[in-house]
Design a protein around this motif. Structure first.
Motif, short mmCIF file in Angstrom:
data_model
loop_
_atom_site.label_atom_id
_atom_site.label_comp_id
_atom_site.label_asym_id
_atom_site.label_seq_id
_atom_site.Cartn_x
_atom_site.Cartn_y
_atom_site.Cartn_z
N CYS A 1 -10.24 -8.37 3.46
CA CYS A 1 -9.47 -7.67 4.51
C CYS A 1 -8.25 -6.97 3.91
CB CYS A 1 -9.03 -8.66 5.59
SG CYS A 1 -10.38 -9.28 6.61
N THR B 1 -7.67 -2.96 3.97
CA THR B 1 -6.46 -2.40 4.60
C THR B 1 -5.71 -1.49 3.64
OG1 THR B 1 -6.26 -4.37 6.00
CG2 THR B 1 -4.30 -2.98 5.78
N TYR C 1 -7.57 1.75 3.30
CA TYR C 1 -7.39 2.56 4.51
C TYR C 1 -6.05 3.29 4.47
CZ TYR C 1 -6.47 3.71 9.41
OH TYR C 1 -6.16 4.37 10.57
N LEU C 2 -4.99 2.56 4.15
CA LEU C 2 -3.65 3.15 4.12
C LEU C 2 -3.54 4.22 3.03
CD1 LEU C 2 -1.53 -0.09 4.65
CD2 LEU C 2 -2.03 1.71 6.33
N PRO D 1 -13.32 2.45 3.52
CA PRO D 1 -11.97 2.37 4.10
C PRO D 1 -11.10 3.57 3.75
CG PRO D 1 -12.21 0.84 2.26
CD PRO D 1 -13.58 1.36 2.57
N PHE E 1 -6.27 2.74 13.61
CA PHE E 1 -6.11 1.55 12.79
C PHE E 1 -6.63 0.30 13.49
CE2 PHE E 1 -3.33 -1.82 10.83
CZ PHE E 1 -4.00 -1.84 9.60
N THR E 2 -6.42 0.21 14.80
CA THR E 2 -6.89 -0.96 15.53
C THR E 2 -8.41 -1.03 15.53
OG1 THR E 2 -6.68 0.33 17.57
CG2 THR E 2 -4.89 -1.20 17.03
N MET F 1 -9.50 -2.01 11.96
CA MET F 1 -9.31 -3.44 11.71
C MET F 1 -10.40 -4.28 12.36
SD MET F 1 -5.26 -4.41 11.75
CE MET F 1 -5.09 -4.02 13.50
N SER G 1 -13.83 -3.50 10.47
CA SER G 1 -13.89 -3.87 9.05
C SER G 1 -13.65 -5.35 8.83
CB SER G 1 -12.88 -3.05 8.24
OG SER G 1 -11.56 -3.31 8.64
N TYR G 2 -12.77 -5.96 9.60
CA TYR G 2 -12.51 -7.39 9.42
C TYR G 2 -13.70 -8.22 9.88
CZ TYR G 2 -7.57 -6.13 8.66
OH TYR G 2 -6.40 -5.60 8.18
#
Length: 200
Positions: free
Chosen positions: A63, A67, A70-71, A124, A134-135, A138, A141-142
């Motif tokens: 995770c 993340t 993604y960022l 990602p 983003f929500t 998450m 992907s999580y």
């Protein structure tokens, strides 16, 4: 880094070693992290760890890696990312093609990405670059990371002592098979939804 080195690292550093290996394996360094998951039962005995802890720290590492990617995708963009990903055979052209697919089938690609070499690292990035919420990223992907980890760990448990032999003989067959199944189910679901819309 071969699987013997990774197992020795886990034996020495325990759960933080598992977190680190999954994290860097997702971020972009092509590590055979599946060997950790397939051999989770064996590693748990060898390193005196709990298999639940292995799964938990592997999930947290995956995770965290997803993340970060993604960022980076959101702040850097595909063109600049391709200068780095070309070293793992992901050209800008290939990333752009995946980005087009991602706009239509982002959720499926995120889930399937865990089982496909290259796509696991790129998905990602592309999610961030294409501005997926983003929500939403998450949640998908999580969940996908947990499913990926559990599938391979459970398969490793079923394989028992044969997991190492099968891995070295066939090399990465498991996630390819699972990916085909997921893609097939995704396409079937999409076709059923489309058919319902047409008939309604």
């Amino acid at each position: 880094m071969n699987h013997h080195t990774m197992i020795n690292l886990i034996t020495h550093y325990s759960y933080p070693g598992i977190f680190l290996l999954l994290f860097i394996g997702i971020v972009g360094i092509p590590l055979p992290v599946e060997i950790i998951l397939l051999g989770a039962g064996y590693i748990a005995l060898k390193a005196n760890l709990h298999i639940g802890g292995i799964i938990g720290f592997a999930w947290l590492g995956a995770c965290a890696g997803m993340t970060l990617n993604y960022l980076l995708g959101q702040s850097i963009g595909l063109k600049r990312i391709s200068k780095v990903t070309k070293w793992i055979k992901l050209s800008e052209n290939r990333l752009e093609k995946w980005a087009e697919l991602f706009k239509k089938h982002g959720a499926i690609l995120l889930l399937v990405g865990y089982y496909v070499a290259g796509l696991r690292h790129a998905a990602p990035f592309i999610a961030g670059a294409t501005r997926m919420r983003f929500t939403k990223f998450m949640s998908i992907s999580y969940f996908g990371a947990l499913a990926w980890i559990l599938v391979i760990v459970l398969l490793g448990q079923k394989l028992g002592k044969a997991w190492h032999h099968i891995y070295t003989q066939f090399h990465h067959p498991i996630w390819i098979i699972v990916a085909v199944i997921i893609i097939g189910l995704g396409l079937l679901t999409k076709m059923m939804v489309h058919q319902r819309r047409v008939t309604s």
